[in-house]
Motif scaffolding. Structure first.
Motif, mmCIF file in Angstrom:
data_model
loop_
_atom_site.group_PDB
_atom_site.id
_atom_site.type_symbol
_atom_site.label_atom_id
_atom_site.label_comp_id
_atom_site.label_asym_id
_atom_site.label_seq_id
_atom_site.Cartn_x
_atom_site.Cartn_y
_atom_site.Cartn_z
ATOM 1 N N ALA A 86 -10.559 -53.866 -24.323
ATOM 2 C CA ALA A 86 -9.307 -53.206 -24.575
ATOM 3 C C ALA A 86 -8.224 -53.642 -24.860
ATOM 4 O O ALA A 86 -8.122 -54.779 -24.257
ATOM 5 N N PRO A 87 -7.113 -53.244 -25.472
ATOM 6 C CA PRO A 87 -6.958 -52.025 -25.900
ATOM 7 C C PRO A 87 -7.597 -51.763 -27.326
ATOM 8 O O PRO A 87 -7.456 -50.592 -27.992
ATOM 9 N N LEU A 88 -8.107 -52.861 -28.005
ATOM 10 C CA LEU A 88 -8.544 -52.660 -29.189
ATOM 11 C C LEU A 88 -10.172 -52.247 -29.573
ATOM 12 O O LEU A 88 -10.437 -51.789 -30.388
ATOM 13 N N ALA A 89 -10.916 -52.396 -28.422
ATOM 14 C CA ALA A 89 -12.216 -51.982 -28.500
ATOM 15 C C ALA A 89 -12.370 -50.456 -28.676
ATOM 16 O O ALA A 89 -11.528 -49.426 -28.018
ATOM 17 N N GLY A 90 -12.923 -50.116 -29.581
ATOM 18 C CA GLY A 90 -13.455 -48.612 -29.805
ATOM 19 C C GLY A 90 -12.462 -48.037 -30.983
ATOM 20 O O GLY A 90 -12.719 -46.956 -31.409
ATOM 21 N N ASN A 91 -11.510 -48.750 -31.152
ATOM 22 C CA ASN A 91 -10.935 -48.124 -32.390
ATOM 23 C C ASN A 91 -10.172 -49.180 -33.548
ATOM 24 O O ASN A 91 -9.471 -49.009 -34.383
ATOM 25 N N THR A 92 -10.910 -50.480 -33.481
ATOM 26 C CA THR A 92 -10.303 -51.669 -34.313
ATOM 27 C C THR A 92 -11.489 -52.175 -34.967
ATOM 28 O O THR A 92 -12.483 -52.448 -34.508
ATOM 29 N N LEU A 93 -11.283 -52.421 -36.443
ATOM 30 C CA LEU A 93 -12.095 -53.317 -37.000
ATOM 31 C C LEU A 93 -11.160 -54.394 -37.668
ATOM 32 O O LEU A 93 -10.197 -54.264 -38.246
ATOM 33 N N VAL A 94 -11.750 -55.748 -37.287
ATOM 34 C CA VAL A 94 -11.200 -56.983 -37.858
ATOM 35 C C VAL A 94 -12.069 -57.681 -38.871
ATOM 36 O O VAL A 94 -13.209 -57.752 -38.671
ATOM 37 N N TYR A 95 -11.456 -57.961 -39.865
ATOM 38 C CA TYR A 95 -12.000 -58.607 -40.990
ATOM 39 C C TYR A 95 -11.495 -59.739 -41.508
ATOM 40 O O TYR A 95 -10.207 -59.838 -41.560
ATOM 41 N N ILE A 96 -12.188 -60.892 -42.148
ATOM 42 C CA ILE A 96 -11.543 -61.964 -42.662
ATOM 43 C C ILE A 96 -11.982 -62.123 -44.398
ATOM 44 O O ILE A 96 -13.394 -61.998 -44.313
ATOM 45 N N LEU A 97 -10.973 -62.152 -45.010
ATOM 46 C CA LEU A 97 -11.553 -62.432 -46.643
ATOM 47 C C LEU A 97 -10.950 -63.709 -46.994
ATOM 48 O O LEU A 97 -9.886 -64.408 -46.362
ATOM 49 N N ALA A 98 -11.738 -64.490 -48.232
ATOM 50 C CA ALA A 98 -11.262 -65.623 -48.584
ATOM 51 C C ALA A 98 -10.688 -65.341 -50.220
ATOM 52 O O ALA A 98 -11.189 -64.461 -50.822
ATOM 53 N N HIS A 99 -9.801 -66.009 -50.439
ATOM 54 C CA HIS A 99 -9.196 -65.857 -51.744
ATOM 55 C C HIS A 99 -8.862 -67.164 -52.381
ATOM 56 O O HIS A 99 -8.315 -68.314 -51.679
ATOM 57 N N PRO A 100 -9.170 -67.567 -53.712
ATOM 58 C CA PRO A 100 -8.721 -68.793 -54.317
ATOM 59 C C PRO A 100 -7.434 -69.185 -54.182
ATOM 60 O O PRO A 100 -7.005 -70.331 -54.231
ATOM 61 N N SER A 101 -6.405 -68.069 -54.180
ATOM 62 C CA SER A 101 -4.891 -68.294 -53.994
ATOM 63 C C SER A 101 -4.387 -66.965 -53.783
ATOM 64 O O SER A 101 -5.070 -65.883 -54.066
ATOM 65 N N ARG A 102 -3.202 -67.222 -53.608
ATOM 66 C CA ARG A 102 -2.329 -65.643 -53.252
ATOM 67 C C ARG A 102 -2.208 -64.833 -54.707
ATOM 68 O O ARG A 102 -2.607 -63.583 -54.620
ATOM 69 N N ASP A 103 -2.387 -65.674 -55.710
ATOM 70 C CA ASP A 103 -1.819 -64.964 -56.920
ATOM 71 C C ASP A 103 -3.412 -64.436 -57.439
ATOM 72 O O ASP A 103 -3.449 -63.140 -57.777
ATOM 73 N N ALA A 104 -4.582 -65.014 -57.221
ATOM 74 C CA ALA A 104 -5.963 -64.389 -57.349
ATOM 75 C C ALA A 104 -6.168 -63.070 -56.351
ATOM 76 O O ALA A 104 -6.493 -62.191 -56.846
ATOM 77 N N ALA A 105 -5.744 -63.379 -55.146
ATOM 78 C CA ALA A 105 -5.857 -62.048 -54.328
ATOM 79 C C ALA A 105 -5.086 -61.007 -54.768
ATOM 80 O O ALA A 105 -5.700 -59.710 -54.757
ATOM 81 N N LYS A 106 -3.990 -61.116 -55.276
ATOM 82 C CA LYS A 106 -3.133 -59.951 -55.833
ATOM 83 C C LYS A 106 -3.886 -59.229 -56.802
ATOM 84 O O LYS A 106 -3.907 -58.072 -56.890
ATOM 85 N N LYS A 107 -4.353 -60.075 -57.698
ATOM 86 C CA LYS A 107 -5.168 -59.520 -59.163
ATOM 87 C C LYS A 107 -6.399 -58.801 -58.583
ATOM 88 O O LYS A 107 -6.382 -57.752 -59.024
ATOM 89 N N ASN A 108 -7.153 -59.341 -57.680
ATOM 90 C CA ASN A 108 -8.228 -58.646 -57.143
ATOM 91 C C ASN A 108 -7.990 -57.535 -56.364
ATOM 92 O O ASN A 108 -8.779 -56.579 -56.443
ATOM 93 N N TRP A 109 -7.076 -57.469 -55.583
ATOM 94 C CA TRP A 109 -6.573 -56.186 -54.811
ATOM 95 C C TRP A 109 -6.205 -55.140 -55.779
ATOM 96 O O TRP A 109 -6.650 -54.213 -55.526
#
Length: 155
Positions: A86-109
């Motif tokens: 608690a307080p995050l158990a039961g209502n939270t999903l945490v995940y990690i992504l990898a991107h080649p760059s912030r610019d690539a990230a913006k394009k892919n998003w």
């Protein structure tokens, strides 16, 4: 566990995952927004707070559809996690992504957000209303010692 400790644990989790996967992921990922360095590989820590009682639906959407649609649009998933305390158990999903760059990230998003399959999945999974209450995104640079398997195996 108090909120400060929870934040520290999430930061440690992000650092561990970034370090572990930095040298082992073969990705054509990408998707985010621009960073000062522009072309450096970047990780994204995302925290989703589900509406009360809807975390299982959030997790199912990622498991059954979103992760695959991410990959289709060049976004590399590193890992998905649910907090134990608690307080995050039961209502939270945490995940990690990898991107080649912030610019690539913006394009892919942008590609992901415009993907017709994503729009269909979102509509179906939110037929009874939104399932996500809040999204927090933090972009991370791995430290110069994150690639060392010695350090990550000790965690």
């Amino acid at each position: 566990m108090n909120l400060r400790k929870t934040a520290a644990v999430l930061s440690l989790l992000a650092a561990f995952a970034a370090g572990y996967f930095a040298g082992t992921q073969d990705d054509r990922s990408g998707v985010a927004y621009a960073q000062a360095q522009g072309n450096a590989r970047v990780f994204e820590l995302r925290t989703y707070t589900a509406h009360p009682g809807r975390l299982d639906e959030v997790v199912a959407r990622f498991r059954d559809n979103t992760a695959r649609i991410f990959a289709k649009n060049g976004i590399t998933s590193v890992g998905y996690f649910t907090p134990q305390d608690a307080p995050l158990a039961g209502n939270t999903l945490v995940y990690i992504l990898a991107h080649p760059s912030r610019d690539a990230a913006k394009k892919n998003w942008d590609a992901f957000r415009n993907d017709p399959e994503w729009h269909k999945v979102k509509a179906v999974t939110e037929a009874n209303g939104p399932i996500v209450e809040k999204i927090v995104s933090v972009y991370l640079d791995p430290t110069n010692f994150s690639r060392s398997e010695e350090h990550t195996s000790e965690l």
